[in-house]
Design an enzyme around this catalytic site. Structure first.
Site, PDB file in Angstrom:
ATOM      1  N   GLY A   1     114.592  45.111  64.165  1.00  0.00           N
ATOM      2  CA  GLY A   1     113.642  46.219  64.206  1.00  0.00           C
ATOM      3  C   GLY A   1     114.219  47.385  64.984  1.00  0.00           C
ATOM      4  CD  GLU A   2     115.403  47.275  69.381  1.00  0.00           C
ATOM      5  OE1 GLU A   2     116.524  47.849  69.366  1.00  0.00           O
ATOM      6  OE2 GLU A   2     115.133  46.348  70.155  1.00  0.00           O
ATOM      7  N   GLY A   3     114.463  50.333  64.327  1.00  0.00           N
ATOM      8  CA  GLY A   3     115.179  51.321  63.531  1.00  0.00           C
ATOM      9  C   GLY A   3     116.648  51.006  63.408  1.00  0.00           C
TER      10      GLY A   3
END
Length: 346
Positions: free
Chosen positions: A312-314
């Protein structure tokens, strides 16, 4: 509620763009997905010479009431601990952002922690403590949903005004894969069992418990099943902010880099509200979370990378950025057959 004006890119330039791509010094179609990306970006920007400016990865963060049911391997306090790691530059997405020239913006949308004033942390807390436990009640009120959509959109407006035309969205919130699974099953009718995965690392017993909690939550849900109601009842503030951010980015004709399972489900909701927004999306990767490929297939989306990511997190969308950059460089920097004085060989 906030309204957006989103139009699909005008295809009047499509023939000229395709002609330019086809007349570069290569066999027609030989650069595959790069050619398709160059065409997409050219149409979004309505130019034969597209550019990428000031890429930004916005990370929206919030806590989830459903985390109280043990649907994640990690306790709630990990959300705020990871926020500190973002701010200190030590998280996975931080080194990727440095590597690929992204600015990071970290947004507190409802983390269950009172942060001091930190210049690098954008305070847009919708509700102290995060969302409510959707096993028993709606995660948020209509007013909170509207506020989250507006906050998410406003952050993107700021990015645009600072010169950004390509934006990635990330998230942080313990319990948000559970919320995403609920969005997915409600809006695709894919069986819940096929939408639930390990999240941050649950073992098989943990996944079974997570599924059972979500199954009970689904049985308790008495809403109308619309995208807005599903978003409100099961979502996280950070997820709703991302929906608002994506819709605003599409309205501003920005390129949207889509990250993993959670952000793909944000596209699912956003495109249910405004179908044209998907024309602005570039899907960065297909991750390792159960259900990600299924929701991509449902959207008819093809991801650029398949690296087994589930951070996640980009992180996955930032990783995919160089491919997008290569597509734009191709259409701008390759010579045509005429320029290179090469006989056209296809």
């Amino acid at each position: 509620m906030i309204q957006f004006h989103i139009e699909a890119p005008d295809k009047g330039l499509e023939a000229a763009l395709q002609d330019k791509i086809d007349n570069l010094t290569k066999p027609k179609g030989s650069l595959g997905t790069l050619e398709a990306l160059a065409l997409q970006v050219g149409l979004i920007q309505q130019t034969l010479s597209p550019v990428l400016r000031h890429p930004v990865n916005v990370i929206y963060a919030s806590d989830h009431g459903i985390a109280d049911e043990g649907v994640s391997k990690s306790p709630k306090e990990v959300t705020r601990q990871v926020i500190h790691n973002f701010l200190n530059g030590g998280a996975g997405v931080c080194y990727l952002a440095r590597q690929h020239g992204f600015e990071l913006k970290i947004v507190d949308g409802g983390v269950d922690f009172d942060f001091p004033v930190i210049p690098q942390l954008i305070d847009r807390k919708v509700r102290k403590g995060g969302t409510r436990n959707f096993l028993h009640e709606a995660a948020m009120t209509v007013e909170e949903m509207e506020k989250a959509l507006q906050y998410g959109a406003d952050i993107v407006t700021d990015c645009y005004n600072e010169g950004c035309n390509v934006i990635s969205f990330g998230e942080m919130g313990i319990g948000n894969t559970a919320a995403s699974s609920m969005w997915m099953t409600c809006l695709t009718q894919i069986p819940l069992i096929d939408c639930v995965g390990a999240g941050s690392g649950l073992d098989s017993e943990g996944v079974r418990h997570k599924y059972n909690v979500l199954k009970r939550s689904l049985e308790n849900y008495k809403g109308d099943g619309s995208a807005l109601d599903v978003m409100r009842y099961f979502g996280g503030y950070e997820m709703v902010m991302a929906v608002g951010g994506m819709l605003r980015a599409a309205e501003l004709k920005m390129i949207i880099l889509v990250d993993g399972f959670i952000m793909t489900n944000c596209v699912l909701v956003a495109s249910r509200l405004y179908p044209e927004m998907q024309s602005y999306c570039v899907f960065g990767h297909c991750g390792d979370e159960a259900g990600h490929k299924r929701v991509l297939d449902f959207l008819g989306a093809k991801a650029l990378l398949d690296l087994g990511l589930r951070l996640g997190e980009g992180s996955g969308s930032v990783c995919a950025y160089p491919i997008l950059d290569s597509a734009v460089r191709m259409i701008n920097e390759m010579h045509s057959f005429k320029q290179a004085a090469i006989t056209k060989y296809f």
